[in-house]
Every structure is written in C-alpha cells, then in structure tokens.
Design a protein around this motif. Sequence first.
Motif, PDB file in Angstrom:
ATOM      1  N   VAL A 106       0.837  -1.198   0.000  1.00 44.94           N
ATOM      2  CA  VAL A 106       0.000   0.000   0.000  1.00 44.94           C
ATOM      3  C   VAL A 106       0.873   1.250   0.000  1.00 44.94           C
ATOM      4  CG1 VAL A 106      -1.730   1.309   1.281  1.00 44.94           C
ATOM      5  CG2 VAL A 106      -1.893  -1.182   1.166  1.00 44.94           C
ATOM      6  N   THR A 109      -3.138   5.100   2.226  1.00 46.05           N
ATOM      7  CA  THR A 109      -4.498   4.777   2.650  1.00 46.05           C
ATOM      8  C   THR A 109      -5.359   6.033   2.511  1.00 46.05           C
ATOM      9  OG1 THR A 109      -3.922   5.331   4.938  1.00 46.05           O
ATOM     10  CG2 THR A 109      -3.702   3.016   4.266  1.00 46.05           C
ATOM     11  N   HIS A 220      -7.504   2.201  -1.180  1.00 46.34           N
ATOM     12  CA  HIS A 220      -6.078   2.388  -0.930  1.00 46.34           C
ATOM     13  C   HIS A 220      -5.377   2.393  -2.276  1.00 46.34           C
ATOM     14  CE1 HIS A 220      -6.040  -2.051  -1.344  1.00 46.34           C
ATOM     15  NE2 HIS A 220      -7.049  -2.019  -0.499  1.00 46.34           N
TER      16      HIS A 220
END
Length: 287
Positions: A106, A109, A220
Amino acid sequence: MRITKILTAVLAAALCLGLTLPAAAAKKKVRIAYVEWDCAATSTAMVKAVLQEKMGYEVETLPVSAAAMWQAVASGDVDGMVTAWLPVTHADYYAKVKDKVEDIGVVSTGAKLGWAVPDYVTIDSMDQVNANADKFDGKVIGIDPGSGLMRLSEKALKDYDMNKMELMEGSGATMTAALGDAIKNHKWVVVTAWSPHWMFGRWHLKYLKDPKGSLGKEEHIDTIVRKGLSKDMPEVYAFLKRFHWKSPEQFQMVMAWNQQPGADRYENAKKFMAENPDMVKEWLGQK
C-alpha cells in the motif's frame, strides 16, 4: 626488456579490467508507468528520485492511460507502477491481469472517489444534483475518459437518474482549472474528485454524499509490479515493497509543492528526501 614487456602486459590487463568491470556491473534501467494524475505523478517522481539518487539506477517514467498502464505492467513492458486504486476504481483492470502482476504493498491509505463542490454550494448529496441542474449549467466536470472515476461517474448519472446533467470529459488539469475559475466567480460547480489531492488544501470543498454508493467506499493506492521483478531486480523490488506515504496529509503536502509556479516534481522529491532522511532510510531498509 622482458621486464618491460611484462609490466606493459600487466598494465594493459589492469586497464582492461578497469574499463570492463563497471560495464559488467552496470544496473538495469527501471521503467515505471503512471497516469497524469497529481497523486500518480507525485509518487512516481518520488520513486524515481530514490532509485536514481540513492540506489544508482537509471529510471524511465512513461505517462500513459490507466488501461495502458495496467497492460504495460502485465506484459512486462514496464517494471511497475505506484498508483493502483483498489479495490474498486481499478477493479476491472486488475481482474483482467491479476495472474500476470503482483500487488506488493500500500502506497497510501484514505483514498476516496467522489463528486465535490465548493463549500458555499448549498446541497449536500448527489441525489440533489439533478434538481439543481440549472445552477450547475447541466455539467459535471470530469477528467480523462476511460479512467475508473469517469466510468463510475457515468454509472452515478444513471443510478441517480440525472437526465438533466452531462458528464464532461477532460483531464485533471482542465477539471481543476474549471473548479478554480468557478470559485473565483462564486459560481456553482460540481467536479469528479479524489483524495489525496492538492485541491482540498487550496480550496474549501466538500464531497457530496453518495447514498447509493455509486462511487464506492474508501480505497487504498497500491504498488503493482510485473511478475519476475523480485528475481530480476531484488533490490528494486524490496524498495518498491517498502515505499509508502506516512499519511494522506503528507502525500497532499508534496502534491501541493508540485502545484507552485515553476515547480519541478523531481526537485521537490529530492527536497522531501532531504527533509525526511529517516523515512528514506525506512524505504531503503536501513532501519
């Protein structure tokens, strides 16, 4: 005489080794695809700066459409990208190539899609837009055709039966230009929007509520790489796996830098690196 010949041979061998060893050890070029969105361009410039300034790689960045970006990673034409909006916006693209790519982490976020209006606009929900079409000149100001946000916005027009509104194609730049012009003249305007984005730091905006969920929920932004990168370029793979922004606010801060007159994304990435050495060390696996 014989000693001279021996010394000459030794020197020649040394020179030969000195010239060829660096070439043999030369690092492969890294190729990164991205879409000309501010979030994508900012993350891509940061990755390029770290790979070149800290890791010694040559990096080529290629601006393409969203569909072409996913296909380029799947085919191995590029090594990766750092702007996959999941699980909703890029769901269709990912479904088509998921066996040919790898999602390794990721980047940010708090990603969100929606329709945004200036805070002086007195409606709060997408189901109120059609009734106020005249105030919006019958237009939803969009971005590049084919993007996930535009596909979902087309769906929203149908879901909310907006028969008086038209979704206008454009780009991220034309959308923010139209937004800025409307705000300057205190006019009503509705735009396709996403976070993180610098416009939420520049202007007082609000997302319209989406009771039907047409534009999805919080997402995300991920890093996607081609199959085999971990074997071909383990050092690059490890860095991309660790690369992330600490918060959406930090991400938007760098995006805002890139909107200043005369701004250079690469130089701003270097500025961020200089001001955040511990974060760069974390990306490089040094702490």
